[in-house]
Design a protein around this motif. Structure first.
Motif, short mmCIF file in Angstrom:
data_model
loop_
_atom_site.label_atom_id
_atom_site.label_comp_id
_atom_site.label_asym_id
_atom_site.label_seq_id
_atom_site.Cartn_x
_atom_site.Cartn_y
_atom_site.Cartn_z
N LYS A 176 0.85 -1.19 0.00
CA LYS A 176 0.00 0.00 0.00
C LYS A 176 0.89 1.23 0.00
O LYS A 176 1.67 1.45 0.92
CB LYS A 176 -0.92 0.00 1.22
N CYS A 177 0.73 2.02 -1.00
CA CYS A 177 1.56 3.21 -1.14
C CYS A 177 1.01 4.33 -0.25
O CYS A 177 -0.20 4.44 -0.02
CB CYS A 177 1.59 3.66 -2.60
N ASP A 189 -1.64 6.59 -1.95
CA ASP A 189 -2.89 6.05 -2.50
C ASP A 189 -4.10 6.89 -2.11
O ASP A 189 -5.07 6.97 -2.88
CB ASP A 189 -3.09 4.61 -2.02
#
Length: 304
Positions: free
Chosen positions: A64-65, A68
């Motif tokens: 998960k960036c 996002d």
């Protein structure tokens, strides 16, 4: 001596080249391996894969960036409960002209991050889309030009603060709103739990009462005659007990009145007898009584 002997022959060169080519073919480097297929990628490869959103070897899901949730608008998963239309705190309340205030789910729409949309709508109907912007822009320019709105020395920092607000709201605004909503739900769940604990006894009593009422109805349906006889018997017993209590109370009051009458009569009889003897002075009782009184007065005077 011929120099041709020193020069390498073409056959020897060809054999050497063929041997080198065969050796290179035998020890040729393997095909290029992708970074995500490497067991232990280095630091820079991990960073590159993280920015690309590619999972490492052994990871089931893509990472998960941190970017996002950037530029996302938060929306509540469930709307606020609406006020029932038929609810009235008083029968005379006029819900048409004076409805109950409802809490809005979201703040009103704005333009330029802070100006209400209701200010632009009346102008837009007449002047078009650009009319409100020109009006407010010209009004602000007029205030600044006439020094009705004076900027301080640090007024230019307002642009920096606006930029700072935009960066924060666009970067962590979604996460902040989501966290606040979850904390609010947890808080409401905590208070609901307290209410449920407080009402637990009432709920249990209501359930037990319902079970008892149901069982009683079943007994009545199964044995109606026996229940009626039991009710009649209990009613008769209650009437008998009330009648006995009434008669006992009457007897107690009668005896109390009789004793009170006898007491009053005896006191009156004794008082009248003593008074009559003193008035008739039988046996010199009056003189003796007066002498006793004088002696007591003298003794009291001597003590004083």
């Amino acid at each position: 001596m011929s120099l041709s002997r020193l020069a390498p022959s073409t056959s020897r060169i060809g054999s050497i080249l063929s041997l080198r080519s065969s050796h290179h073919a035998a020890v040729a480097a393997p095909a290029a391996v992708k970074p995500e297929d490497i067991d232990n990628p280095n630091f820079f490869q991990k960073v590159a894969l993280r920015f690309k959103g590619i999972p490492l070897k052994g990871e089931a899901h893509a990472p998960k960036c941190m970017f996002d949730d950037v530029d996302k608008e938060w929306h509540a998963p469930a709307a606020l409960p609406a006020m029932p239309k038929e609810f009235k705190e008083h029968a005379d309340r006029d819900l048409v002209n004076f409805p109950y205030p409802e809490r809005p789910m979201y703040p009103p729409q704005t333009r330029l991050f802070m100006m209400p949309n209701a200010w632009f709508t009346p102008f837009q109907k007449v002047t078009g889309t650009s009319g409100p912007y020109l009006f407010f822009g010209g009004l602000a320019t007029f205030f600044v030009n006439k020094e009705l709105w004076v900027f301080e020395e640090q007024g230019h920092m307002l642009c920096g603060w606006i930029l700072f607000y935009l960066i924060l709201s666009r970067s962590i605004g979604y996460k902040t709103d989501n966290w606040l909503y979850s904390e609010y739900q947890n808080r409401m769940a905590y208070f609901k739990g307290l209410i449920q604990e407080d009402l637990k006894e009432a709920v249990e009593f209501r359930k037990s009462s319902a079970v008892e009422a149901q069982s009683l109805n079943e007994i009545k349906a199964a044995f109606p005659v026996a229940i009626q006889l039991e009710a009649t018997y209990r009613k008769n017993v209650q009437q008998v007990s009330q009648e006995i209590k009434r008669r006992v109370d009457f007897l107690v009051e009668t005896e109390a009145a009789k004793e009170r009458f006898e007491k009053d009569f005896l006191l009156k009889y004794i008082t009248d007898g003593v008074v009559s003897q003193i008035e008739s002075n039988q046996g010199g009782i009056r003189d003796a009584y007066l002498e006793d009184c004088i002696k007591e007065l003298k003794s009291l005077a001597a003590k004083a």
